[in-house]
Scaffold this active site. Structure first.
Site, PDB file in Angstrom:
ATOM      1  N   GLY A 269     -11.601  40.650   2.377  1.00 55.23           N
ATOM      2  CA  GLY A 269     -10.653  40.639   1.270  1.00 55.23           C
ATOM      3  C   GLY A 269      -9.213  40.797   1.673  1.00 55.23           C
ATOM      4  O   GLY A 269      -8.334  40.992   0.827  1.00 55.23           O
ATOM      5  N   GLU A 311     -15.563  41.393   7.407  1.00 59.25           N
ATOM      6  CA  GLU A 311     -15.882  40.019   7.016  1.00 59.25           C
ATOM      7  C   GLU A 311     -14.646  39.261   6.522  1.00 59.25           C
ATOM      8  O   GLU A 311     -14.561  38.862   5.358  1.00 59.25           O
ATOM      9  CB  GLU A 311     -16.945  40.034   5.914  1.00 59.25           C
ATOM     10  N   PRO A 312     -13.664  39.021   7.381  1.00 60.81           N
ATOM     11  CA  PRO A 312     -12.496  38.253   6.936  1.00 60.81           C
ATOM     12  C   PRO A 312     -12.819  36.773   6.805  1.00 60.81           C
ATOM     13  O   PRO A 312     -13.640  36.228   7.544  1.00 60.81           O
ATOM     14  CB  PRO A 312     -11.484  38.490   8.072  1.00 60.81           C
ATOM     15  N   GLY A 313     -12.183  36.129   5.858  1.00 58.23           N
ATOM     16  CA  GLY A 313     -12.325  34.692   5.686  1.00 58.23           C
ATOM     17  C   GLY A 313     -10.989  34.044   5.419  1.00 58.23           C
ATOM     18  O   GLY A 313     -10.517  33.184   6.161  1.00 58.23           O
ATOM     19  N   ARG A 314     -10.333  34.492   4.337  1.00 58.76           N
ATOM     20  CA  ARG A 314      -9.041  33.932   3.941  1.00 58.76           C
ATOM     21  C   ARG A 314      -8.009  34.042   5.061  1.00 58.76           C
ATOM     22  O   ARG A 314      -7.236  33.107   5.306  1.00 58.76           O
ATOM     23  CB  ARG A 314      -8.541  34.657   2.699  1.00 58.76           C
ATOM     24  N   CYS A 415      -6.781  16.166 -17.422  1.00 61.85           N
ATOM     25  CA  CYS A 415      -6.551  16.254 -18.861  1.00 61.85           C
ATOM     26  C   CYS A 415      -6.703  17.691 -19.342  1.00 61.85           C
ATOM     27  O   CYS A 415      -7.564  18.014 -20.160  1.00 61.85           O
ATOM     28  CB  CYS A 415      -7.543  15.337 -19.579  1.00 61.85           C
ATOM     29  N   GLU A 416      -5.892  18.567 -18.813  1.00 66.09           N
ATOM     30  CA  GLU A 416      -5.866  19.987 -19.155  1.00 66.09           C
ATOM     31  C   GLU A 416      -4.425  20.477 -19.065  1.00 66.09           C
ATOM     32  O   GLU A 416      -3.743  20.229 -18.066  1.00 66.09           O
ATOM     33  CB  GLU A 416      -6.707  20.816 -18.165  1.00 66.09           C
ATOM     34  N   TYR A 445     -10.558  28.537   0.052  1.00 65.72           N
ATOM     35  CA  TYR A 445     -11.043  28.437  -1.326  1.00 65.72           C
ATOM     36  C   TYR A 445     -10.636  27.162  -2.061  1.00 65.72           C
ATOM     37  O   TYR A 445     -11.246  26.846  -3.087  1.00 65.72           O
ATOM     38  CB  TYR A 445     -10.640  29.672  -2.151  1.00 65.72           C
TER      39      TYR A 445
END
Length: 496
Positions: A269, A311-314, A415-416, A445
């Site tokens: 995180g 557990e790093p990812g970003r 279309c949002e 992500y």
């Protein structure tokens, strides 16, 4: 005068061509003619070769961050008398090449679905170097991973103890497991990114931990490794990790009375800088802080320092990613100032000046202009802005400009009304249809959360290194989308 629609944190830049090293990948630079170059390859060449939108991954950046992370955590935890296991959180972004890069840097891989397991396994990652997460693992997933020799299963609920034990017994193995606990720590992050609050789907409460661990220890086909915690994502400080470690180690110490507890997993995180206003700590600082926290808590309780897992990812893959877009429609929208959160975005003098300017231009007195710059992608390739109101930066990528800055919102083509890629940043006022834009820090992500909304194909992922580029994930064409529509294989029915 600054636009009163600009958020309070967003400062008008002195130099629009500057690439903030805290936000951009480590090889990003501008050429003499103003073009952004990534991994030695100009963005114009990339766009012409592969089209846009395009995910670009700086291989040297990702590899260096993975190696730096492993080295930092090993060094700092050796300093406090223990070892460390560093997992790459595959959910951030996973492809065969990325799995190989992080493995070669010494990282294990954290997976949470059969699909992630399949990709990592196909890339050559040994199951023994994987951890299997998930709040709702299927019987088939457990059977497949345990049979293959998965290194650890993270048990997420009391009922999962029996399920994992039975699978392990059927395959004649003793399966190593961790228990994910809900520490109750309220990390400072978006509500949907906070994963240790009481009212959410992950883990077991601390109050139930002893009973669940006793159930694990009672099963001869299971081997208890230790507790696991994950307090959220995109967290800058260490205070939340410190509090989680305190709470977990208090329970950890109690569990030692009835058996071995060799490990403590503090999760991941760790945050990165998406804008120049973000103050992300370096991985060296975080590793040192976590090591000091664990040692202090263990010393206070008179217990050995366990093996620690993270557990790093970003932080591994996020900064190395850049998404390229081509601009289309550009539209100035007059916004009434009373529609804006005035306290958050402007001073009274800013608003007064905006009102004076509006009158001079024949607009309503209390108004300001937001320039919408539409691009050929959007929430299908970057859902984070719509999901979390995440902030991103943007830069004119293909040329130089001496035009003054103008406040922009980079919008997608879907279309949002909420289809926004960059909520607020500055671009040169002469930004025009056909310009290339680059959005940095999109390695984590964005591809993982991508979709085919509005039947848009997901972009390719291209790796750049030492002046060369190659596709590591193929983009999707209209033919790919049509190939999955089984209705096209059936004859059309006659209308009645």
């Amino acid at each position: 005068m600054s636009n009163p629609l600009a958020p309070a944190w967003l400062r008008e830049p002195d130099d629009l061509a500057e690439l903030d090293a805290r936000v951009w990948s480590r090889t990003a630079q501008r050429s003499d003619d103003g073009e952004i170059v990534l991994g030695g390859v100009g963005v114009t060449e990339l766009a012409e070769t592969y089209g846009t939108p395009l995910y670009v991954l700086d291989e040297a950046d990702v590899r260096s961050r993975a190696a730096q992370t492993v080295e930092a955590f090993r060094r700092e935890f050796a300093r406090v008398g223990t070892t460390v296991k560093v997992y790459y959180a595959a959910k951030a972004f996973l492809s065969a090449e990325v799995a190989r890069w992080v493995s070669e840097a010494g990282m294990a891989v954290d997976i949470c679905t059969a699909g992630e397991f399949a990709v990592a396994r196909a890339a050559g990652v040994e199951p023994a170097r994987m951890g299997f997460h998930g709040n709702n693992k299927s019987d088939a997933e457990l059977d497949r991973t345990v049979a293959a020799g998965i290194g650890a299963v993270v048990i997420d609920s009391a009922e999962e103890v029996d399920r994992v034990a039975e699978v392990a017994a059927r395959h004649g193995v003793v399966q190593a497991v961790r228990l994910r606990v809900n520490s109750g720590v309220h990390a400072s992050t978006h509500e949907y990114l906070a994963t240790a609050r009481e009212d959410q789907k992950f883990g077991v409460p601390l109050s139930e931990t002893a009973a669940v661990v006793a159930a694990v220890r009672a099963r001869p086909s299971l081997r208890f490794l230790g507790l696991h915690s994950h307090i959220g994502s995109q967290i800058f400080g260490s205070d939340g990790f410190a509090e989680a470690a305190r709470r977990l180690l208090a329970v950890h110490a109690g569990l030692l009375a009835d058996g071995d507890v060799p490990e403590l997993n503090l999760g991941g995180g760790f945050g990165i800088a998406y804008t120049s206003a973000d103050d992300a700590r370096s991985i060296d600082e975080l590793a040192a802080a976590l090591a000091d926290i664990v040692r202090a808590e263990c010393t206070e309780r008179g217990i050995p320092v366990p093996v620690v897992a993270v557990e790093p990812g970003r932080t591994i893959v996020g900064p190395g990613g850049t998404t390229l877009y081509t601009t289309g429609t550009i539209k100035d929208v007059t916004v009434a100032v009373d529609e804006v959160d005035v306290d958050a975005v402007a001073t009274e003098s800013d608003l007064a000046a905006a009102a004076d300017e509006a009158v001079a231009l024949g607009r309503p007195a209390a108004s300001a202009v937001r320039r919408y710059v539409s691009v050929d992608g959007g929430m299908s390739d970057n859902a984070r802005t719509a999901l979390y109101a995440a902030d991103y930066s943007v830069a004119l990528a293909g040329r130089a400009s001496s035009a003054p800055p103008v406040l922009v919102r980079v919008a997608g083509k879907h279309c949002e009304s909420g289809d926004v890629v960059v909520l607020a940043d500055w671009l040169p006022a002469d930004v025009a249809r056909g310009d290339l834009l680059a959005v940095p820090a999109t390695g984590a992500y964005c591809h993982s959360l991508s979709s085919n909304y509005n039947h848009v194909g997901r972009p390719a992922v291209v790796a750049v290194l030492d002046g060369a580029s190659r596709v590591i994930v193929r983009g999707e064409s209209e033919a790919d989308l049509l190939s999955r529509d089984a209705g096209l294989d059936q004859p059309a029915r006659a209308s009645s």
